[in-house]
Design a protein around this motif. Sequence first.
Motif, PDB file in Angstrom:
ATOM      1  N   MET A   1      -6.697  -9.572  -5.946  1.00 16.05           N
ATOM      2  CA  MET A   1      -6.249  -9.228  -7.298  1.00 16.05           C
ATOM      3  C   MET A   1      -4.929  -8.463  -7.267  1.00 16.05           C
ATOM      4  N   PHE A   2      -4.731  -7.660  -6.246  1.00 15.16           N
ATOM      5  CA  PHE A   2      -3.514  -6.856  -6.160  1.00 15.16           C
ATOM      6  C   PHE A   2      -2.614  -7.325  -5.013  1.00 15.16           C
ATOM      7  N   ASP A   3      -2.721  -8.597  -4.643  1.00 19.68           N
ATOM      8  CA  ASP A   3      -1.861  -9.116  -3.575  1.00 19.68           C
ATOM      9  C   ASP A   3      -0.388  -8.986  -3.930  1.00 19.68           C
ATOM     10  N   TRP A   4      -0.073  -9.188  -5.205  1.00 22.20           N
ATOM     11  CA  TRP A   4       1.331  -9.099  -5.623  1.00 22.20           C
ATOM     12  C   TRP A   4       1.878  -7.681  -5.432  1.00 22.20           C
ATOM     13  N   LEU A   5       0.999  -6.687  -5.605  1.00 22.55           N
ATOM     14  CA  LEU A   5       1.425  -5.307  -5.376  1.00 22.55           C
ATOM     15  C   LEU A   5       1.708  -5.056  -3.908  1.00 22.55           C
ATOM     16  N   GLN A   6       0.863  -5.646  -3.040  1.00 28.62           N
ATOM     17  CA  GLN A   6       1.091  -5.489  -1.607  1.00 28.62           C
ATOM     18  C   GLN A   6       2.401  -6.143  -1.196  1.00 28.62           C
ATOM     19  N   HIS A   7       2.670  -7.326  -1.762  1.00 26.63           N
ATOM     20  CA  HIS A   7       3.938  -8.004  -1.466  1.00 26.63           C
ATOM     21  C   HIS A   7       5.125  -7.172  -1.950  1.00 26.63           C
ATOM     22  N   PHE A   8       4.966  -6.562  -3.123  1.00 25.34           N
ATOM     23  CA  PHE A   8       6.042  -5.712  -3.644  1.00 25.34           C
ATOM     24  C   PHE A   8       6.265  -4.501  -2.750  1.00 25.34           C
ATOM     25  N   SER A   9       5.168  -3.870  -2.311  1.00 30.34           N
ATOM     26  CA  SER A   9       5.282  -2.704  -1.430  1.00 30.34           C
ATOM     27  C   SER A   9       5.939  -3.080  -0.113  1.00 30.34           C
TER      28      SER A   9
END
Length: 324
Positions: A1-9
Amino acid sequence: MFDWLQHFSDWLIYTIFEIGAETHLGIALNFFVYDTLKILILLFFIVFIMGIVNAYFPIEKLKDYLNKKKLYGLEYFFSSIFGAITPFCSCSSVPLFIGFVQGGIPLGVTFSFLITSPLVNEVAVAMFLGMFGIKATLIYAISGILLGTIGGWLLGKFNLEPLLSDWVKSILANKMQQAAYIEESQTFSQRLPEISRSAWDIVRGVLLYVVIGIAIGAAMHGYVPENFFNQYLGGGEWWTVPLAVFVAVPMYANAAGIVPVIQVFVAKGVPLGTAIAFMMATVGLSIPEATLLKKVMSLKLITIFFGVVTLCIILSGYLFNVIL
Protein backbone atom coordinates in the motif's frame (compact mmCIF):
# COMPACT_ATOMS: atom_id res chain seq x y z
CA MET A 1 0.00 0.00 0.00
CA PHE A 2 2.87 2.37 0.74
CA ASP A 3 5.31 1.13 -1.91
CA TRP A 4 5.19 4.52 -3.60
CA LEU A 5 6.33 6.14 -0.36
CA GLN A 6 9.28 3.76 -0.15
CA HIS A 7 10.21 4.58 -3.74
CA PHE A 8 9.97 8.29 -2.94
CA SER A 9 12.16 7.88 0.16
CA ASP A 10 14.73 5.89 -1.83
CA TRP A 11 14.72 8.52 -4.58
CA LEU A 12 15.01 11.44 -2.15
CA ILE A 13 17.79 10.03 0.04
CA TYR A 14 19.80 7.91 -2.38
CA THR A 15 19.37 9.89 -5.62
CA ILE A 16 18.69 13.52 -4.75
CA PHE A 17 20.88 13.73 -1.64
CA GLU A 18 23.27 11.04 -2.95
CA ILE A 19 23.64 9.32 0.42
CA GLY A 20 24.73 5.69 0.12
CA ALA A 21 22.04 3.07 0.64
CA GLU A 22 24.45 0.92 2.68
CA THR A 23 25.57 3.71 5.01
CA HIS A 24 24.19 4.14 8.52
CA LEU A 25 23.11 7.70 7.69
CA GLY A 26 21.35 6.61 4.51
CA ILE A 27 19.45 3.81 6.26
CA ALA A 28 18.44 6.11 9.13
CA LEU A 29 17.29 8.99 6.91
CA ASN A 30 15.40 6.68 4.56
CA PHE A 31 13.61 5.15 7.55
CA PHE A 32 12.82 8.61 8.93
CA VAL A 33 11.35 10.00 5.69
CA TYR A 34 9.30 6.88 4.94
CA ASP A 35 7.85 6.40 8.42
CA THR A 36 7.16 10.11 9.01
CA LEU A 37 5.13 10.43 5.81
CA LYS A 38 3.40 7.08 6.30
CA ILE A 39 2.36 7.77 9.88
CA LEU A 40 1.16 11.31 9.16
CA ILE A 41 -0.96 10.04 6.25
CA LEU A 42 -2.35 7.22 8.40
CA LEU A 43 -2.92 9.62 11.28
CA PHE A 44 -5.01 12.03 9.25
CA PHE A 45 -6.89 9.25 7.45
CA ILE A 46 -7.77 7.33 10.61
CA VAL A 47 -8.78 10.40 12.61
CA PHE A 48 -10.82 11.62 9.62
CA ILE A 49 -12.63 8.26 9.40
CA MET A 50 -13.26 8.31 13.14
CA GLY A 51 -14.68 11.80 12.73
CA ILE A 52 -17.16 10.47 10.17
CA VAL A 53 -17.99 7.58 12.50
CA ASN A 54 -18.54 9.96 15.40
CA ALA A 55 -20.78 12.14 13.23
CA TYR A 56 -22.99 9.33 11.92
CA PHE A 57 -22.62 6.32 14.19
CA PRO A 58 -24.22 6.30 17.65
CA ILE A 59 -20.90 5.85 19.43
CA GLU A 60 -22.54 6.53 22.80
CA LYS A 61 -24.66 3.40 22.36
CA LEU A 62 -21.55 1.35 21.62
CA LYS A 63 -19.80 2.83 24.65
CA ASP A 64 -22.77 2.09 26.88
CA TYR A 65 -22.97 -1.44 25.48
CA LEU A 66 -19.31 -2.11 26.22
CA ASN A 67 -19.60 -0.57 29.68
CA LYS A 68 -22.83 -2.25 30.77
CA LYS A 69 -23.16 -5.48 28.81
CA LYS A 70 -21.74 -8.55 30.49
CA LEU A 71 -19.34 -9.80 27.82
CA TYR A 72 -17.16 -11.72 30.31
CA GLY A 73 -13.95 -10.24 28.93
CA LEU A 74 -14.77 -10.93 25.27
CA GLU A 75 -14.63 -7.21 24.47
CA TYR A 76 -10.90 -7.31 25.22
CA PHE A 77 -10.47 -10.41 23.08
CA PHE A 78 -12.39 -8.88 20.14
CA SER A 79 -10.34 -5.69 20.39
CA SER A 80 -7.16 -7.78 20.44
CA ILE A 81 -8.32 -9.70 17.36
CA PHE A 82 -9.00 -6.38 15.62
CA GLY A 83 -5.48 -5.30 16.55
CA ALA A 84 -4.06 -8.49 15.05
CA ILE A 85 -5.74 -8.01 11.67
CA THR A 86 -4.75 -4.35 11.30
CA PRO A 87 -1.32 -3.95 9.65
CA PHE A 88 0.01 -1.21 11.94
CA CYS A 89 3.26 -0.76 13.83
CA SER A 90 3.20 0.68 17.35
CA CYS A 91 3.44 4.31 16.24
CA SER A 92 0.80 3.83 13.53
CA SER A 93 -1.55 2.29 16.11
CA VAL A 94 -1.51 5.41 18.28
CA PRO A 95 -3.79 7.44 15.94
CA LEU A 96 -6.47 4.74 16.07
CA PHE A 97 -6.00 4.57 19.84
CA ILE A 98 -6.76 8.30 19.93
CA GLY A 99 -9.85 7.69 17.83
CA PHE A 100 -11.03 4.96 20.21
CA VAL A 101 -10.57 7.20 23.24
CA GLN A 102 -12.25 10.09 21.45
CA GLY A 103 -15.16 7.81 20.62
CA GLY A 104 -15.61 6.89 24.28
CA ILE A 105 -14.53 3.23 24.02
CA PRO A 106 -13.43 1.92 27.46
CA LEU A 107 -9.72 2.50 28.03
CA GLY A 108 -8.89 -1.13 28.81
CA VAL A 109 -10.45 -2.22 25.51
CA THR A 110 -8.40 0.35 23.61
CA PHE A 111 -5.26 -0.92 25.36
CA SER A 112 -6.01 -4.45 24.09
CA PHE A 113 -5.90 -3.07 20.56
CA LEU A 114 -2.80 -0.99 21.23
CA ILE A 115 -0.89 -3.98 22.64
CA THR A 116 -1.78 -6.51 19.95
CA SER A 117 -1.77 -4.34 16.83
CA PRO A 118 2.02 -4.00 16.50
CA LEU A 119 2.75 -7.52 17.78
CA VAL A 120 0.77 -9.60 15.29
CA ASN A 121 -0.05 -9.04 11.62
CA GLU A 122 -0.54 -11.25 8.59
CA VAL A 123 2.82 -10.41 7.00
CA ALA A 124 4.75 -11.27 10.14
CA VAL A 125 2.73 -14.48 10.56
CA ALA A 126 3.54 -15.54 6.98
CA MET A 127 7.24 -14.79 7.47
CA PHE A 128 7.27 -16.56 10.82
CA LEU A 129 5.66 -19.62 9.26
CA GLY A 130 8.30 -19.83 6.57
CA MET A 131 11.21 -19.33 8.96
CA PHE A 132 10.21 -21.21 12.12
CA GLY A 133 7.38 -23.60 11.21
CA ILE A 134 3.75 -23.90 12.16
CA LYS A 135 4.21 -24.68 15.88
CA ALA A 136 6.27 -21.59 16.62
CA THR A 137 3.95 -19.48 14.42
CA LEU A 138 0.81 -20.59 16.25
CA ILE A 139 2.44 -19.95 19.62
CA TYR A 140 3.59 -16.52 18.46
CA ALA A 141 0.19 -15.47 17.03
CA ILE A 142 -1.97 -16.87 19.84
CA SER A 143 0.30 -15.49 22.54
CA GLY A 144 0.25 -12.03 20.95
CA ILE A 145 -3.56 -12.01 20.96
CA LEU A 146 -3.73 -13.35 24.52
CA LEU A 147 -1.14 -10.80 25.61
CA GLY A 148 -3.37 -8.00 24.33
CA THR A 149 -6.47 -9.55 25.89
CA ILE A 150 -4.93 -10.09 29.33
CA GLY A 151 -2.96 -6.83 29.31
CA GLY A 152 -6.03 -4.80 28.33
CA TRP A 153 -8.13 -6.55 30.97
CA LEU A 154 -5.57 -5.84 33.69
CA LEU A 155 -5.21 -2.20 32.68
CA GLY A 156 -8.98 -1.86 32.50
CA LYS A 157 -9.22 -2.80 36.19
CA PHE A 158 -7.03 0.11 37.28
CA ASN A 159 -9.48 2.96 36.48
CA LEU A 160 -6.85 4.86 34.51
CA GLU A 161 -9.06 7.38 32.69
CA PRO A 162 -8.03 10.25 35.03
CA LEU A 163 -4.42 9.69 33.88
CA LEU A 164 -5.15 10.61 30.27
CA SER A 165 -3.48 13.83 29.16
CA ASP A 166 -5.19 17.20 29.44
CA TRP A 167 -5.19 17.37 25.64
CA VAL A 168 -7.31 14.21 25.36
CA LYS A 169 -9.58 15.38 28.18
CA SER A 170 -10.17 18.63 26.31
CA ILE A 171 -11.08 16.66 23.17
CA LEU A 172 -13.58 14.61 25.16
CA ALA A 173 -14.97 17.73 26.84
CA ASN A 174 -15.46 19.44 23.48
CA LYS A 175 -17.10 16.40 21.97
CA MET A 176 -20.58 17.40 23.14
CA GLN A 177 -20.11 20.89 21.70
CA GLN A 178 -19.00 19.43 18.38
CA ALA A 179 -22.00 17.09 18.39
CA ALA A 180 -24.29 20.06 18.89
CA TYR A 181 -22.62 21.87 16.01
CA ILE A 182 -23.01 18.95 13.59
CA GLU A 183 -26.77 18.56 13.41
CA GLU A 184 -28.46 15.46 12.09
CA SER A 185 -30.07 17.44 9.29
CA GLN A 186 -26.73 18.36 7.73
CA THR A 187 -25.59 16.53 4.62
CA PHE A 188 -22.19 14.83 4.39
CA SER A 189 -20.80 17.67 2.27
CA GLN A 190 -21.93 20.15 4.93
CA ARG A 191 -20.31 18.12 7.70
CA LEU A 192 -17.09 17.48 5.78
CA PRO A 193 -15.33 20.83 6.50
CA GLU A 194 -15.79 20.48 10.27
CA ILE A 195 -14.70 16.83 10.23
CA SER A 196 -11.60 17.71 8.17
CA ARG A 197 -10.78 20.65 10.44
CA SER A 198 -11.04 18.48 13.55
CA ALA A 199 -8.83 15.81 11.99
CA TRP A 200 -6.19 18.36 11.06
CA ASP A 201 -6.27 19.86 14.57
CA ILE A 202 -5.47 16.43 16.02
CA VAL A 203 -2.68 15.83 13.48
CA ARG A 204 -1.19 19.23 14.24
CA GLY A 205 -1.39 18.50 17.96
CA VAL A 206 0.73 15.34 17.74
CA LEU A 207 3.00 16.34 14.84
CA LEU A 208 6.01 17.23 16.97
CA TYR A 209 5.74 13.98 18.93
CA VAL A 210 5.53 11.98 15.70
CA VAL A 211 8.69 13.58 14.30
CA ILE A 212 10.67 13.21 17.54
CA GLY A 213 9.57 9.61 18.05
CA ILE A 214 10.41 8.52 14.51
CA ALA A 215 13.75 10.34 14.63
CA ILE A 216 14.72 8.31 17.70
CA GLY A 217 13.62 5.11 16.00
CA ALA A 218 15.47 5.98 12.79
CA ALA A 219 18.71 6.57 14.69
CA MET A 220 18.39 3.20 16.41
CA HIS A 221 17.44 1.49 13.16
CA GLY A 222 20.42 2.87 11.29
CA TYR A 223 23.20 2.76 13.86
CA VAL A 224 22.68 -0.15 16.30
CA PRO A 225 24.36 -3.33 14.96
CA GLU A 226 22.66 -6.73 15.22
CA ASN A 227 25.78 -8.45 16.61
CA PHE A 228 25.61 -6.21 19.66
CA PHE A 229 22.56 -8.14 20.85
CA ASN A 230 23.65 -11.61 19.78
CA GLN A 231 26.69 -11.32 22.00
CA TYR A 232 24.67 -10.88 25.20
CA LEU A 233 21.45 -12.83 24.58
CA GLY A 234 22.73 -16.20 23.40
CA GLY A 235 23.69 -17.79 26.70
CA GLY A 236 20.24 -18.98 27.74
CA GLU A 237 20.64 -17.84 31.37
CA TRP A 238 17.54 -16.80 33.33
CA TRP A 239 18.37 -13.13 33.04
CA THR A 240 18.63 -13.10 29.23
CA VAL A 241 14.84 -12.85 28.75
CA PRO A 242 14.36 -9.66 30.83
CA LEU A 243 17.61 -8.31 29.36
CA ALA A 244 16.27 -8.94 25.85
CA VAL A 245 13.11 -7.01 26.70
CA PHE A 246 14.91 -4.06 28.25
CA VAL A 247 17.50 -3.66 25.48
CA ALA A 248 14.73 -3.86 22.87
CA VAL A 249 12.80 -0.88 24.22
CA PRO A 250 15.04 1.80 22.57
CA MET A 251 14.64 0.00 19.23
CA TYR A 252 11.86 0.65 16.75
CA ALA A 253 10.57 -1.67 14.00
CA ASN A 254 7.35 -3.33 12.91
CA ALA A 255 6.80 -7.05 13.35
CA ALA A 256 7.46 -7.87 9.69
CA GLY A 257 10.71 -5.90 9.75
CA ILE A 258 12.06 -7.54 12.89
CA VAL A 259 11.29 -11.18 11.98
CA PRO A 260 14.40 -11.55 9.74
CA VAL A 261 16.50 -10.15 12.58
CA ILE A 262 15.00 -12.76 14.92
CA GLN A 263 15.98 -15.45 12.42
CA VAL A 264 19.59 -14.21 12.60
CA PHE A 265 19.42 -14.24 16.41
CA VAL A 266 18.20 -17.85 16.49
CA ALA A 267 20.76 -18.94 13.91
CA LYS A 268 23.50 -17.53 16.13
CA GLY A 269 22.30 -19.39 19.23
CA VAL A 270 19.75 -17.10 20.89
CA PRO A 271 16.86 -19.23 22.28
CA LEU A 272 13.68 -18.74 20.26
CA GLY A 273 11.66 -17.68 23.32
CA THR A 274 14.22 -15.01 24.17
CA ALA A 275 14.25 -13.87 20.55
CA ILE A 276 10.43 -13.61 20.44
CA ALA A 277 10.45 -11.63 23.70
CA PHE A 278 12.97 -9.27 22.09
CA MET A 279 10.74 -8.95 19.02
CA MET A 280 7.61 -8.23 21.07
CA ALA A 281 9.39 -5.59 23.12
CA THR A 282 10.83 -3.99 19.98
CA VAL A 283 7.46 -3.61 18.27
CA GLY A 284 5.29 -3.08 21.35
CA LEU A 285 7.40 -1.10 23.83
CA SER A 286 9.51 1.29 21.78
CA ILE A 287 10.69 4.69 22.99
CA PRO A 288 9.22 6.31 19.86
CA GLU A 289 5.84 4.86 20.84
CA ALA A 290 6.23 6.26 24.36
CA THR A 291 7.07 9.66 22.86
CA LEU A 292 3.87 9.61 20.82
CA LEU A 293 1.81 8.39 23.76
CA LYS A 294 3.08 11.28 25.87
CA LYS A 295 0.64 13.47 23.96
CA VAL A 296 -2.35 11.36 25.01
CA MET A 297 -1.24 9.90 28.36
CA SER A 298 0.38 11.18 31.51
CA LEU A 299 3.84 9.88 32.36
CA LYS A 300 2.32 7.78 35.15
CA LEU A 301 -0.12 6.11 32.74
CA ILE A 302 2.67 5.38 30.22
CA THR A 303 4.73 3.84 33.04
CA ILE A 304 1.83 1.63 34.13
CA PHE A 305 1.11 0.59 30.54
CA PHE A 306 4.74 -0.26 29.79
CA GLY A 307 5.13 -2.02 33.13
CA VAL A 308 2.17 -4.35 32.60
CA VAL A 309 3.15 -5.16 29.02
CA THR A 310 6.81 -5.69 29.99
CA LEU A 311 5.84 -8.17 32.69
CA CYS A 312 3.57 -10.07 30.29
CA ILE A 313 6.27 -10.23 27.61
CA ILE A 314 8.92 -11.47 30.07
CA LEU A 315 6.61 -14.21 31.35
CA SER A 316 5.81 -15.13 27.73
CA GLY A 317 9.52 -15.35 26.91
CA TYR A 318 10.13 -17.83 29.74
CA LEU A 319 7.09 -19.84 28.64
CA PHE A 320 8.28 -19.90 25.01
CA ASN A 321 11.69 -21.18 26.01
CA VAL A 322 10.06 -24.07 27.90
CA ILE A 323 7.59 -24.94 25.13
CA LEU A 324 9.89 -24.41 22.16
